[in-house]
Design a protein around this motif. Structure first.
Motif, PDB file in Angstrom:
ATOM      1  N   ASP A 223      -2.376   9.661 -11.063  1.00  6.98           N
ATOM      2  CA  ASP A 223      -2.608   8.743  -9.942  1.00  6.98           C
ATOM      3  C   ASP A 223      -2.290   7.313 -10.348  1.00  6.98           C
ATOM      4  O   ASP A 223      -2.077   7.016 -11.527  1.00  6.98           O
ATOM      5  N   LYS A 225      -3.711   3.604 -10.073  1.00 11.44           N
ATOM      6  CA  LYS A 225      -4.944   2.899  -9.711  1.00 11.44           C
ATOM      7  C   LYS A 225      -4.700   1.440  -9.353  1.00 11.44           C
ATOM      8  O   LYS A 225      -5.462   0.851  -8.594  1.00 11.44           O
ATOM      9  N   GLY A 237      -9.008   2.251  -5.385  1.00  9.59           N
ATOM     10  CA  GLY A 237      -9.441   3.649  -5.432  1.00  9.59           C
ATOM     11  C   GLY A 237      -8.281   4.566  -5.780  1.00  9.59           C
ATOM     12  O   GLY A 237      -8.492   5.720  -6.147  1.00  9.59           O
ATOM     13  N   TYR A 281     -13.606  16.949 -13.064  1.00  9.86           N
ATOM     14  CA  TYR A 281     -12.354  16.192 -13.144  1.00  9.86           C
ATOM     15  C   TYR A 281     -12.382  15.443 -14.470  1.00  9.86           C
ATOM     16  O   TYR A 281     -13.274  14.625 -14.696  1.00  9.86           O
ATOM     17  N   ASN A 297     -15.342  12.969 -13.942  1.00  7.24           N
ATOM     18  CA  ASN A 297     -15.862  12.784 -12.598  1.00  7.24           C
ATOM     19  C   ASN A 297     -16.406  14.117 -12.114  1.00  7.24           C
ATOM     20  O   ASN A 297     -15.865  15.176 -12.442  1.00  7.24           O
ATOM     21  N   ARG A 299     -16.411  15.587  -9.257  1.00  4.09           N
ATOM     22  CA  ARG A 299     -15.870  15.769  -7.904  1.00  4.09           C
ATOM     23  C   ARG A 299     -14.363  15.801  -8.002  1.00  4.09           C
ATOM     24  O   ARG A 299     -13.794  15.557  -9.068  1.00  4.09           O
ATOM     25  N   GLY A 301     -10.629  14.197  -7.266  1.00  2.00           N
ATOM     26  CA  GLY A 301     -10.106  12.828  -7.235  1.00  2.00           C
ATOM     27  C   GLY A 301      -9.483  12.507  -5.886  1.00  2.00           C
ATOM     28  O   GLY A 301      -9.042  13.388  -5.161  1.00  2.00           O
ATOM     29  N   ASP A 302      -9.442  11.232  -5.577  1.00  2.00           N
ATOM     30  CA  ASP A 302      -8.777  10.751  -4.367  1.00  2.00           C
ATOM     31  C   ASP A 302      -7.843   9.631  -4.818  1.00  2.00           C
ATOM     32  O   ASP A 302      -8.333   8.651  -5.363  1.00  2.00           O
ATOM     33  N   PRO A 303      -6.542   9.730  -4.748  1.00  2.00           N
ATOM     34  CA  PRO A 303      -5.753  10.633  -3.901  1.00  2.00           C
ATOM     35  C   PRO A 303      -5.189  11.886  -4.575  1.00  2.00           C
ATOM     36  O   PRO A 303      -4.359  12.559  -3.968  1.00  2.00           O
ATOM     37  N   GLU A 304      -5.631  12.254  -5.783  1.00  2.00           N
ATOM     38  CA  GLU A 304      -5.028  13.420  -6.446  1.00  2.00           C
ATOM     39  C   GLU A 304      -5.198  14.711  -5.644  1.00  2.00           C
ATOM     40  O   GLU A 304      -4.296  15.558  -5.614  1.00  2.00           O
TER      41      GLU A 304
HETATM   42  N1  GLY Z   1      -8.274   8.702  -8.304  1.00  2.00           N
HETATM   43  C1  GLY Z   1      -9.346   8.391  -9.119  1.00  2.00           C
HETATM   44  C2  GLY Z   1     -10.649   8.923  -8.690  1.00  2.00           C
HETATM   45  O1  GLY Z   1     -10.753   9.653  -7.721  1.00  2.00           O
HETATM   46  O2  GLY Z   1     -11.640   8.618  -9.335  1.00  2.00           O
END
Ligand code: GLY
Ligand code: AMP
Length: 439
Positions: A223, A225, A237, A281, A297, A299, A301-304
């Protein structure tokens, strides 16, 4: 395929409101077993494939009440705030199957100190570190000086992705330490700070689904950042992502990540009596000395997520259900040819304060097979679709390779417009270098 499930999920509730949750709802909706998806609260995009209910994802009591009333078979947790608020614990107490860790297991993300301690005890490779509170300020400053200022200073708790300062000099590091411990820049989250050795290399995100014991690996991703092209500007994000990582042999990478990082972490949590059920993650740095964990993490990832889920051959809802019931078969997603690229369209001012309410046009003119996952949007249906946040949507294209996927993603996102819309122009522009590099 190694997936076994005691139950199948016909009705799924996805907690969260971002493009990640739109992608999760979309993936669940594609399952042959899933008849209905409810999003709490969802957004302007999820409304087209699911029923939005107007609840905060971290309003644990309200979400579990709706899940019970609507006879939901599976709750899928998107954001870290809902994990930390104990949504999984509340679901478990009500006998509702849940994909997402308990608050205790989620400390792997919500306390960096806890994560570092666990990594050291389990022998998981990570940067050398020290942690402390206000009374340890001098010791932390001395440690940063010992590292020559080349370090990362981190707030211990959840800080909306803004709690990390990567430092080049002692002065910068001391300022970052004081930002946490003296100025209270991150509030409660920064009353403890971590100073760690600065690592150099490529960053890769690995996503592992776990039922507390076994692990199912998804395609890894990269991603972006930083806000601006060339990895410049403030942290966000995430402005885009692609999968799989280019220039990396994915299978050996996953073998190593599983052996050195993921399975030891899952085992260590289970041994502590807090089994991890959900998506783990691991943010990894591929250094010349081997892989190192930057962070965990608790949860997706966003945007992965928006680029990983379109590459799955498996039924995502079946995998999530198997995790929730402790019945996952160990394995990994079969690797397939091709790539996915996702580009985020952001509002003017992001990652700072943004104006919302701009009318969004063009989302209905994308090519077949190109996906548009909404994040900060509202409306649709009878009303105009409008912006409602900083990261407005992610346009995702797949292709036979990164370049084809990248071109399709950019061609399509160019058809979308709203006042103040901007994107990075270099997502998955891999060329000679294999961006993004850590800075
Ligand atoms: N893309 C990084 C995150 O979701 O923490
Ligand atoms: P984190 O939230 O811990 O992943 O940190 C956010 C970003 O800061 C990471 O994606 C890296 O780019 C960077 N970062 C974190 N820790 C380090 C480190 N020890 N060395 C270099 N960069 C780091």
């Amino acid at each position: 395929m190694g997936i076994t499930t005691r139950g199948t999920a016909r009705r799924v509730l996805v907690a969260g409101s971002g493009a990640r949750e739109h992608a999760l709802a979309w993936a669940c909706r594609r399952s042959a077993d899933v008849a209905e998806v409810i999003c709490a609260p969802g957004n302007g995009g999820t409304g087209a494939i699911a029923e939005n209910v107007d609840l905060r994802a971290d309003d644990v009591g309200a979400v579990t009440r709706v899940a019970r009333e609507r006879d939901v078979d599976l709750v899928v947790i998107g954001p870290d705030a809902a994990v930390a608020a104990g949504l999984a614990d509340a679901c478990a107490a009500e006998g509702i199957a849940v994909f997402g860790p308990t608050a205790a297991a989620g400390r792997i993300e919500s306390s960096k100190r806890f994560a570092k301690q666990l990594m050291d005890e389990a022998g998981i490779p990570t940067a050398c570190w020290r942690a402390g509170g206000g009374e340890d300020r001098d010791a932390l400053r001395a440690y940063a000086a010992e590292l020559g200022g080349r370090c990362a200073v981190k707030a211990d708790g959840l800080a909306l992705g803004k709690g990390v300062t990567v430092c080049d000099s002692v002065a910068e590091a001391w300022a970052a330490i004081d930002g946490c411990l003296v100025e209270g820049r991150f509030g409660e989250a920064g009353t403890q700070a971590i100073v760690e050795e600065r690592l150099e290399g490529r960053e890769v995100s690995v996503f592992a689904l776990s039922d507390g014991e076994r692990v199912w690996l998804l395609p890894p991703a990269c991603d972006y950042k930083r806000a601006h092209d060339g990895d410049l500007g403030p942290n966000t994000g995430g402005m885009g992502a692609y999968a799989p990582p280019s220039g990396v042999d994915v299978d050996p990478l996953l073998d190593e990540a599983l052996r050195l990082v993921i399975q030891p972490c899952v085992d260590a949590l289970r041994e502590r009596g807090i089994p991890y059920r959900g998506c783990l993650y691991a943010g990894l740095m591929l250094t010349p000395r081997g892989i190192r964990v930057l962070e965990f993490n608790a949860r997706f990832g966003d945007p992965e997520t928006q680029v990983v889920l379109p590459l799955l051959a498996s039924d995502a809802a079946a995998l999530f259900t198997a995790c929730a019931h402790g019945e996952l078969g160990a394995g990994r997603e079969p690797s397939r040819a091709g790539a996915a690229v996702g580009v985020v369209a952001a509002s003017a001012g992001y990652p700072g304060a943004v104006m919302t309410g701009a009318v969004i046009s063009g989302t209905d003119s994308l090519d077949d097979g190109v996906l548009c996952f909404h994040g900060g949007t509202r409306g649709a249906g009878g009303d105009a679709l409008r912006t409602a946040g900083g990261r407005v949507l992610t346009v995702v294209a797949t292709g036979s390779d990164h370049e084809q996927a990248r071109q399709r993603a950019y061609e399509n996102i160019a058809r979308v417009s709203f006042d103040g819309m901007w994107t990075r122009r270099d997502i998955a522009r891999l060329g000679a270098a294999t961006a993004p590099l850590a800075r």
